[in-house]
Design a protein around this motif. Structure first.
Motif, PDB file in Angstrom:
ATOM      1  N   GLY A  16       5.276  -0.051  -7.746  1.00 41.05           N
ATOM      2  CA  GLY A  16       4.140   0.440  -8.426  1.00 41.05           C
ATOM      3  C   GLY A  16       4.184   0.456  -9.921  1.00 41.05           C
ATOM      4  O   GLY A  16       4.961  -0.512 -10.424  1.00 41.05           O
ATOM      5  N   ASP A  25       0.350  -1.831  -6.785  1.00 43.02           N
ATOM      6  CA  ASP A  25       1.078  -1.548  -5.524  1.00 43.02           C
ATOM      7  C   ASP A  25       2.210  -2.688  -5.193  1.00 43.02           C
ATOM      8  O   ASP A  25       2.976  -2.698  -4.159  1.00 43.02           O
ATOM      9  CB  ASP A  25       0.511  -1.223  -4.199  1.00 43.02           C
ATOM     10  CG  ASP A  25      -0.420  -2.625  -3.866  1.00 43.02           C
ATOM     11  OD1 ASP A  25      -0.340  -3.653  -4.592  1.00 43.02           O
ATOM     12  OD2 ASP A  25      -0.960  -2.597  -2.872  1.00 43.02           O
ATOM     13  N   ARG A  45       0.253   1.807  -1.084  1.00 40.88           N
ATOM     14  CA  ARG A  45      -1.095   2.514  -2.064  1.00 40.88           C
ATOM     15  C   ARG A  45      -0.379   1.965  -3.224  1.00 40.88           C
ATOM     16  O   ARG A  45       0.661   2.019  -3.725  1.00 40.88           O
ATOM     17  CB  ARG A  45      -1.353   3.775  -1.538  1.00 40.88           C
ATOM     18  CG  ARG A  45      -0.092   4.601  -2.256  1.00 40.88           C
ATOM     19  CD  ARG A  45      -0.660   6.225  -2.219  1.00 40.88           C
ATOM     20  NE  ARG A  45      -0.821   6.581  -0.903  1.00 40.88           N
ATOM     21  CZ  ARG A  45       0.319   7.177  -0.174  1.00 40.88           C
ATOM     22  NH1 ARG A  45       1.341   7.859  -0.857  1.00 40.88           N
ATOM     23  NH2 ARG A  45       0.045   7.939   0.997  1.00 40.88           N
ATOM     24  N   PRO A  46      -1.621   1.825  -4.348  1.00 39.73           N
ATOM     25  CA  PRO A  46      -1.203   1.838  -5.580  1.00 39.73           C
ATOM     26  C   PRO A  46      -0.623   2.998  -6.206  1.00 39.73           C
ATOM     27  O   PRO A  46      -0.808   4.043  -5.441  1.00 39.73           O
ATOM     28  CB  PRO A  46      -2.451   1.448  -6.375  1.00 39.73           C
ATOM     29  CG  PRO A  46      -3.361   0.872  -5.448  1.00 39.73           C
ATOM     30  CD  PRO A  46      -3.010   1.749  -4.030  1.00 39.73           C
ATOM     31  N   LEU A  47       0.445   3.178  -7.217  1.00 41.03           N
ATOM     32  CA  LEU A  47       1.087   4.227  -7.588  1.00 41.03           C
ATOM     33  C   LEU A  47       1.548   4.354  -8.782  1.00 41.03           C
ATOM     34  O   LEU A  47       2.328   3.225  -9.119  1.00 41.03           O
ATOM     35  CB  LEU A  47       2.373   4.618  -6.628  1.00 41.03           C
ATOM     36  CG  LEU A  47       2.924   5.903  -7.013  1.00 41.03           C
ATOM     37  CD1 LEU A  47       1.995   7.321  -6.651  1.00 41.03           C
ATOM     38  CD2 LEU A  47       4.011   6.173  -6.001  1.00 41.03           C
ATOM     39  N   THR A  71       0.325   9.183  -9.446  1.00 46.23           N
ATOM     40  CA  THR A  71      -1.254   9.065  -9.428  1.00 46.23           C
ATOM     41  C   THR A  71      -1.529   7.823  -8.934  1.00 46.23           C
ATOM     42  O   THR A  71      -0.936   6.886  -9.003  1.00 46.23           O
ATOM     43  CB  THR A  71      -1.754   9.640 -10.777  1.00 46.23           C
ATOM     44  OG1 THR A  71      -3.235   9.768 -10.581  1.00 46.23           O
ATOM     45  CG2 THR A  71      -1.493   8.735 -11.857  1.00 46.23           C
ATOM     46  N   THR A  72      -2.831   7.665  -8.599  1.00 52.05           N
ATOM     47  CA  THR A  72      -3.447   6.381  -8.070  1.00 52.05           C
ATOM     48  C   THR A  72      -4.323   5.712  -9.153  1.00 52.05           C
ATOM     49  O   THR A  72      -4.719   4.699  -8.778  1.00 52.05           O
ATOM     50  CB  THR A  72      -3.971   6.498  -6.541  1.00 52.05           C
ATOM     51  OG1 THR A  72      -5.135   7.471  -6.777  1.00 52.05           O
ATOM     52  CG2 THR A  72      -3.079   6.893  -5.608  1.00 52.05           C
ATOM     53  N   ALA A  80      -0.307  11.828  -5.344  1.00 55.65           N
ATOM     54  CA  ALA A  80      -0.459  10.636  -4.478  1.00 55.65           C
ATOM     55  C   ALA A  80       0.137  10.811  -2.940  1.00 55.65           C
ATOM     56  O   ALA A  80       0.030  10.034  -2.194  1.00 55.65           O
ATOM     57  CB  ALA A  80      -0.087   9.432  -5.029  1.00 55.65           C
TER      58      ALA A  80
END
Length: 92
Positions: A16, A25, A45-47, A71-72, A80
């Protein structure tokens, strides 16, 4: 910027982070023995601003990475959750 990083089986794995387009991500690994970066499959997931830990599972013969928090989407600060994966495989 703000990527989660851990050394997994001798490779620096980066998950990320934040770039000009937003939270990403990406999963990449720097392998010092080969002096090169390897791109892995995208994370699930994006992070941004997560924390990472790594450990080896001798019974499975794999190297795992555990990423928590973060957080995303900035500037919202929201947890997240957690991501657990085999960091050196091509599927995250």
């Amino acid at each position: 910027m703000g990527a989660a990083c851990a050394v997994v089986d001798g490779a620096l794995v980066v998950y990320g982070g934040l770039n000009a387009r937003g939270v990403v991500d990406n999963v990449e690994a720097y392998v010092p023995a080969q002096n090169k970066w390897l791109t892995r499959s995208r994370g699930n997931r994006p992070l941004w601003l997560g924390a990472a830990a790594a450990f080896a599972d001798a019974s499975e013969g794999s190297a795992k990475m555990f990423v928590v928090g973060g957080t995303t989407a900035p500037p919202v600060v929201s947890v997240a959750g957690a991501i657990f994966f085999d960091a050196l495989q091509d599927d995250v």
